[in-house]
Design a protein around this motif. Structure first.
Motif, PDB file in Angstrom:
ATOM      1  N   GLY A 116       1.419  -6.089   5.785  1.00  0.00           N
ATOM      2  CA  GLY A 116       1.308  -7.474   6.657  1.00  0.00           C
ATOM      3  C   GLY A 116       1.662  -8.679   5.647  1.00  0.00           C
ATOM      4  N   ALA A 117       2.969  -9.049   5.990  1.00  0.00           N
ATOM      5  CA  ALA A 117       3.316 -10.090   4.943  1.00  0.00           C
ATOM      6  C   ALA A 117       3.414 -11.329   5.997  1.00  0.00           C
ATOM      7  N   SER A 118       2.816 -12.481   5.329  1.00  0.00           N
ATOM      8  CA  SER A 118       2.735 -13.588   6.087  1.00  0.00           C
ATOM      9  C   SER A 118       3.452 -14.748   5.072  1.00  0.00           C
ATOM     10  N   ALA A 119       4.723 -15.105   5.361  1.00  0.00           N
ATOM     11  CA  ALA A 119       5.523 -15.970   4.297  1.00  0.00           C
ATOM     12  C   ALA A 119       5.069 -17.472   4.609  1.00  0.00           C
ATOM     13  N   GLY A 120       4.779 -18.048   3.705  1.00  0.00           N
ATOM     14  CA  GLY A 120       4.310 -19.553   4.477  1.00  0.00           C
ATOM     15  C   GLY A 120       5.849 -20.311   4.220  1.00  0.00           C
ATOM     16  N   ARG A 154      -9.282   2.434   0.642  1.00  0.00           N
ATOM     17  CA  ARG A 154      -9.417   1.375  -0.136  1.00  0.00           C
ATOM     18  C   ARG A 154      -8.353   0.386   0.110  1.00  0.00           C
ATOM     19  N   ILE A 155      -8.392  -0.921  -0.386  1.00  0.00           N
ATOM     20  CA  ILE A 155      -7.629  -1.869   0.138  1.00  0.00           C
ATOM     21  C   ILE A 155      -6.773  -2.430  -1.339  1.00  0.00           C
ATOM     22  N   ILE A 156      -5.683  -2.258  -1.349  1.00  0.00           N
ATOM     23  CA  ILE A 156      -4.907  -2.859  -2.231  1.00  0.00           C
ATOM     24  C   ILE A 156      -4.093  -4.180  -1.676  1.00  0.00           C
ATOM     25  N   THR A 157      -4.447  -5.319  -2.525  1.00  0.00           N
ATOM     26  CA  THR A 157      -3.857  -6.722  -1.976  1.00  0.00           C
ATOM     27  C   THR A 157      -2.766  -7.155  -3.114  1.00  0.00           C
ATOM     28  N   ILE A 158      -1.589  -7.318  -2.597  1.00  0.00           N
ATOM     29  CA  ILE A 158      -0.441  -7.926  -3.535  1.00  0.00           C
ATOM     30  C   ILE A 158      -0.290  -9.275  -3.330  1.00  0.00           C
ATOM     31  N   GLY A 166       9.190 -21.335  -0.763  1.00  0.00           N
ATOM     32  CA  GLY A 166       8.648 -20.396  -1.597  1.00  0.00           C
ATOM     33  C   GLY A 166       7.079 -20.213  -1.686  1.00  0.00           C
ATOM     34  N   GLY A 167       6.604 -20.159  -0.271  1.00  0.00           N
ATOM     35  CA  GLY A 167       4.938 -20.049  -0.269  1.00  0.00           C
ATOM     36  C   GLY A 167       4.525 -18.456  -0.748  1.00  0.00           C
ATOM     37  N   THR A 168       3.319 -18.675  -0.720  1.00  0.00           N
ATOM     38  CA  THR A 168       2.813 -17.199  -1.143  1.00  0.00           C
ATOM     39  C   THR A 168       2.779 -16.258  -0.104  1.00  0.00           C
ATOM     40  N   VAL A 169       3.037 -15.008  -0.588  1.00  0.00           N
ATOM     41  CA  VAL A 169       3.205 -13.939   0.390  1.00  0.00           C
ATOM     42  C   VAL A 169       2.160 -12.817  -0.190  1.00  0.00           C
ATOM     43  N   GLN A 170       1.468 -12.214   0.960  1.00  0.00           N
ATOM     44  CA  GLN A 170       0.399 -11.256   0.841  1.00  0.00           C
ATOM     45  C   GLN A 170       0.796 -10.045   1.301  1.00  0.00           C
ATOM     46  N   TYR A 171       0.774  -8.843   0.514  1.00  0.00           N
ATOM     47  CA  TYR A 171       0.581  -7.322   1.405  1.00  0.00           C
ATOM     48  C   TYR A 171      -0.370  -6.904   1.086  1.00  0.00           C
ATOM     49  N   THR A 172      -0.728  -6.135   2.155  1.00  0.00           N
ATOM     50  CA  THR A 172      -1.986  -5.369   2.011  1.00  0.00           C
ATOM     51  C   THR A 172      -1.884  -3.687   2.333  1.00  0.00           C
ATOM     52  N   LEU A 173      -2.205  -3.053   1.307  1.00  0.00           N
ATOM     53  CA  LEU A 173      -1.781  -1.423   1.502  1.00  0.00           C
ATOM     54  C   LEU A 173      -3.176  -0.791   1.660  1.00  0.00           C
ATOM     55  N   HIS A 174      -3.348   0.321   2.444  1.00  0.00           N
ATOM     56  CA  HIS A 174      -4.441   1.013   2.560  1.00  0.00           C
ATOM     57  C   HIS A 174      -4.572   2.307   1.983  1.00  0.00           C
ATOM     58  N   GLU A 225       9.582 -13.235  -4.184  1.00  0.00           N
ATOM     59  CA  GLU A 225      10.126 -11.970  -4.896  1.00  0.00           C
ATOM     60  C   GLU A 225       9.026 -11.157  -5.838  1.00  0.00           C
ATOM     61  N   ALA A 226       8.201 -12.080  -6.259  1.00  0.00           N
ATOM     62  CA  ALA A 226       6.990 -11.074  -7.021  1.00  0.00           C
ATOM     63  C   ALA A 226       6.370 -10.340  -6.299  1.00  0.00           C
ATOM     64  N   ALA A 227       5.710 -10.662  -4.988  1.00  0.00           N
ATOM     65  CA  ALA A 227       4.983  -9.788  -4.370  1.00  0.00           C
ATOM     66  C   ALA A 227       5.811  -8.724  -3.865  1.00  0.00           C
ATOM     67  N   SER A 228       6.903  -8.909  -3.359  1.00  0.00           N
ATOM     68  CA  SER A 228       7.966  -7.810  -2.962  1.00  0.00           C
ATOM     69  C   SER A 228       8.311  -6.744  -4.154  1.00  0.00           C
ATOM     70  N   TYR A 229       8.265  -7.169  -5.330  1.00  0.00           N
ATOM     71  CA  TYR A 229       8.528  -6.442  -6.256  1.00  0.00           C
ATOM     72  C   TYR A 229       7.407  -5.527  -6.798  1.00  0.00           C
ATOM     73  N   ALA A 230       6.228  -6.154  -6.653  1.00  0.00           N
ATOM     74  CA  ALA A 230       4.883  -5.632  -7.023  1.00  0.00           C
ATOM     75  C   ALA A 230       4.479  -4.306  -5.965  1.00  0.00           C
TER      76      ALA A 230
END
Length: 100
Positions: free
Chosen positions: A17-21, A75-79, A24-32, A84-89
């Motif tokens: 779930g990416a929510s872009a601000g 488990r939850i992995i939050t990136i 160049g806002g912060t993006v967050q990905y959540t993996l289960h 650019e950084a979040a997408s690469y991670a």
């Protein structure tokens, strides 16, 4: 913002779930992911996750053992980081997760 989890229960499925601000806002990905894949993501002494954070410039956090997505054993992995950084991670972490 916890999206309902959809995918297989064995770690192959990841919901991002990416929510872009604005800008160049912060993006967050959540993996289960299942417990069994966490060691591959962390590495011995956290070495692998540290390298992925250094490479990407994003923050990668894994929930503590026993801290699961509600109603699952996942488990939850939050990136998080800039787009650019979040997408690469996200790509780096996904590569560590075996697909079923």
């Amino acid at each position: 913002a916890n999206a309902p989890y959809g995918g297989d229960l064995y770690g192959g499925g990841a919901s991002a779930g990416a929510s872009a601000g604005g800008g160049g806002g912060t993006v967050q990905y959540t993996l289960h992911v299942s417990d069994s894949v966490v060691p591959a993501v962390l590495g011995r002494g956290g070495q692998v996750i540290k390298e992925m954070m250094d490479q990407s410039g994003a923050s990668i956090k894994v929930s503590q053992k026993g801290d699961y997505v509600s109603g699952t054993q996942l488990r939850i992995i939050t990136i998080s980081g800039n787009q650019e950084a979040a997408s690469y991670a996200h790509q780096l972490v996904s590569a560590k997760i075996p697909t079923q």
